[in-house]
Design a protein around this motif. Structure first.
Motif, PDB file in Angstrom:
ATOM      1  N   GLN A 218      11.923  46.690  44.091  1.00 17.73           N
ATOM      2  CA  GLN A 218      12.604  45.776  43.174  1.00 17.73           C
ATOM      3  C   GLN A 218      12.748  44.373  43.759  1.00 17.73           C
ATOM      4  O   GLN A 218      12.733  43.393  43.027  1.00 17.73           O
ATOM      5  N   LEU A 219      12.878  44.284  45.072  1.00 19.39           N
ATOM      6  CA  LEU A 219      12.959  42.975  45.720  1.00 19.39           C
ATOM      7  C   LEU A 219      11.591  42.319  45.876  1.00 19.39           C
ATOM      8  O   LEU A 219      11.496  41.163  46.275  1.00 19.39           O
ATOM      9  N   GLN A 220      10.553  43.053  45.555  1.00 18.29           N
ATOM     10  CA  GLN A 220       9.163  42.578  45.618  1.00 18.29           C
ATOM     11  C   GLN A 220       8.798  42.076  47.016  1.00 18.29           C
ATOM     12  O   GLN A 220       8.170  41.038  47.170  1.00 18.29           O
ATOM     13  N   VAL A 221       9.178  42.857  48.025  1.00 17.75           N
ATOM     14  CA  VAL A 221       8.870  42.472  49.400  1.00 17.75           C
ATOM     15  C   VAL A 221       7.783  43.344  50.027  1.00 17.75           C
ATOM     16  O   VAL A 221       7.403  43.116  51.172  1.00 17.75           O
ATOM     17  N   LEU A 222       7.279  44.332  49.287  1.00 19.80           N
ATOM     18  CA  LEU A 222       6.247  45.211  49.816  1.00 19.80           C
ATOM     19  C   LEU A 222       4.855  44.689  49.487  1.00 19.80           C
ATOM     20  O   LEU A 222       4.591  44.303  48.358  1.00 19.80           O
ATOM     21  N   THR A 223       3.993  44.691  50.482  1.00 20.67           N
ATOM     22  CA  THR A 223       2.587  44.409  50.216  1.00 20.67           C
ATOM     23  C   THR A 223       2.006  45.631  49.511  1.00 20.67           C
ATOM     24  O   THR A 223       2.575  46.732  49.595  1.00 20.67           O
ATOM     25  N   PRO A 224       0.872  45.499  48.835  1.00 19.28           N
ATOM     26  CA  PRO A 224       0.259  46.679  48.217  1.00 19.28           C
ATOM     27  C   PRO A 224      -0.027  47.777  49.242  1.00 19.28           C
ATOM     28  O   PRO A 224       0.150  48.962  48.950  1.00 19.28           O
ATOM     29  N   GLU A 225      -0.424  47.389  50.439  1.00 11.54           N
ATOM     30  CA  GLU A 225      -0.709  48.380  51.480  1.00 11.54           C
ATOM     31  C   GLU A 225       0.562  49.118  51.904  1.00 11.54           C
ATOM     32  O   GLU A 225       0.557  50.331  52.081  1.00 11.54           O
ATOM     33  N   ALA A 226       1.648  48.377  52.059  1.00  9.71           N
ATOM     34  CA  ALA A 226       2.916  48.997  52.438  1.00  9.71           C
ATOM     35  C   ALA A 226       3.425  49.908  51.323  1.00  9.71           C
ATOM     36  O   ALA A 226       3.928  51.004  51.594  1.00  9.71           O
ATOM     37  N   ALA A 227       3.304  49.466  50.079  1.00 10.54           N
ATOM     38  CA  ALA A 227       3.742  50.287  48.947  1.00 10.54           C
ATOM     39  C   ALA A 227       2.960  51.596  48.906  1.00 10.54           C
ATOM     40  O   ALA A 227       3.541  52.665  48.662  1.00 10.54           O
ATOM     41  N   GLN A 228       1.676  51.531  49.179  1.00  9.09           N
ATOM     42  CA  GLN A 228       0.856  52.749  49.186  1.00  9.09           C
ATOM     43  C   GLN A 228       1.255  53.663  50.338  1.00  9.09           C
ATOM     44  O   GLN A 228       1.354  54.879  50.167  1.00  9.09           O
ATOM     45  N   ALA A 229       1.515  53.083  51.503  1.00  5.11           N
ATOM     46  CA  ALA A 229       1.909  53.881  52.663  1.00  5.11           C
ATOM     47  C   ALA A 229       3.258  54.572  52.448  1.00  5.11           C
ATOM     48  O   ALA A 229       3.490  55.664  52.966  1.00  5.11           O
ATOM     49  N   LEU A 230       4.138  53.948  51.674  1.00  4.75           N
ATOM     50  CA  LEU A 230       5.475  54.502  51.431  1.00  4.75           C
ATOM     51  C   LEU A 230       5.572  55.315  50.145  1.00  4.75           C
ATOM     52  O   LEU A 230       6.645  55.836  49.828  1.00  4.75           O
ATOM     53  N   ALA A 231       4.487  55.445  49.416  1.00  3.09           N
ATOM     54  CA  ALA A 231       4.510  56.108  48.107  1.00  3.09           C
ATOM     55  C   ALA A 231       5.080  57.521  48.175  1.00  3.09           C
ATOM     56  O   ALA A 231       5.798  57.954  47.270  1.00  3.09           O
ATOM     57  N   GLY A 232       4.792  58.248  49.222  1.00  4.00           N
ATOM     58  CA  GLY A 232       5.302  59.612  49.344  1.00  4.00           C
ATOM     59  C   GLY A 232       6.808  59.688  49.494  1.00  4.00           C
ATOM     60  O   GLY A 232       7.417  60.723  49.223  1.00  4.00           O
ATOM     61  N   TYR A 233       7.424  58.598  49.910  1.00  4.94           N
ATOM     62  CA  TYR A 233       8.878  58.553  50.050  1.00  4.94           C
ATOM     63  C   TYR A 233       9.564  58.064  48.778  1.00  4.94           C
ATOM     64  O   TYR A 233      10.756  58.258  48.607  1.00  4.94           O
ATOM     65  N   HIS A 234       8.815  57.404  47.900  1.00  3.10           N
ATOM     66  CA  HIS A 234       9.401  56.800  46.706  1.00  3.10           C
ATOM     67  C   HIS A 234       9.858  57.847  45.702  1.00  3.10           C
ATOM     68  O   HIS A 234      10.978  57.784  45.197  1.00  3.10           O
ATOM     69  N   LEU A 235       8.994  58.777  45.372  1.00  3.92           N
ATOM     70  CA  LEU A 235       9.320  59.842  44.418  1.00  3.92           C
ATOM     71  C   LEU A 235       8.985  61.193  45.046  1.00  3.92           C
ATOM     72  O   LEU A 235       8.072  61.885  44.603  1.00  3.92           O
ATOM     73  N   PRO A 236       9.733  61.581  46.084  1.00  2.00           N
ATOM     74  CA  PRO A 236       9.389  62.831  46.762  1.00  2.00           C
ATOM     75  C   PRO A 236       9.587  64.052  45.868  1.00  2.00           C
ATOM     76  O   PRO A 236      10.514  64.102  45.060  1.00  2.00           O
ATOM     77  N   GLU A 237       8.682  64.987  46.024  1.00  4.33           N
ATOM     78  CA  GLU A 237       8.743  66.220  45.254  1.00  4.33           C
ATOM     79  C   GLU A 237       9.736  67.197  45.888  1.00  4.33           C
ATOM     80  O   GLU A 237       9.891  67.234  47.102  1.00  4.33           O
ATOM     81  N   ILE A 238      10.379  67.969  45.044  1.00  4.34           N
ATOM     82  CA  ILE A 238      11.228  69.067  45.497  1.00  4.34           C
ATOM     83  C   ILE A 238      10.467  70.344  45.190  1.00  4.34           C
ATOM     84  O   ILE A 238      10.054  70.566  44.041  1.00  4.34           O
ATOM     85  N   LYS A 239      10.260  71.151  46.215  1.00  2.08           N
ATOM     86  CA  LYS A 239       9.482  72.378  46.047  1.00  2.08           C
ATOM     87  C   LYS A 239      10.353  73.597  46.316  1.00  2.08           C
ATOM     88  O   LYS A 239      11.276  73.542  47.125  1.00  2.08           O
ATOM     89  N   ASN A 240      10.017  74.690  45.638  1.00  2.00           N
ATOM     90  CA  ASN A 240      10.732  75.938  45.877  1.00  2.00           C
ATOM     91  C   ASN A 240      10.141  76.652  47.100  1.00  2.00           C
ATOM     92  O   ASN A 240       9.221  76.132  47.753  1.00  2.00           O
TER      93      ASN A 240
END
Length: 80
Positions: free
Chosen positions: A38-60
């Motif tokens: 939201q602060l628009q401080v991530l580069t596209p590369e950083a956003a891709q590297a952090l994607a797994g933390y953005h919407l982490p899945e919950i698994k059984n």
């Protein structure tokens, strides 16, 4: 005081205070990545590297996805 966190972005002169309402840390990574987005401080590369933390899945216990952690907030600037 559980669930209170701070984030400093010295390059931008910004600081952010986060409060996870239930005090649990499992939403923290998602909230931080959403904040940076939201602060628009991530580069596209950083956003891709952090994607797994953005919407982490919950698994059984069988490894099946049964949900996800989804941040639902909009940043508001501090009033003067």
């Amino acid at each position: 005081a559980e669930g209170g966190y701070a984030l400093a972005l010295p390059e931008t002169g910004l600081g952010v205070a986060l409060k996870v309402a239930d005090g649990q840390a499992r939403a923290l990574n998602s909230a931080i990545v959403e904040t940076l987005d939201q602060l628009q401080v991530l580069t596209p590369e950083a956003a891709q590297a952090l994607a797994g933390y953005h919407l982490p899945e919950i698994k059984n216990h069988r490894g099946e996805m049964v949900g996800e952690i989804r941040p639902v907030f909009h940043l508001q600037p501090k009033s003067p």
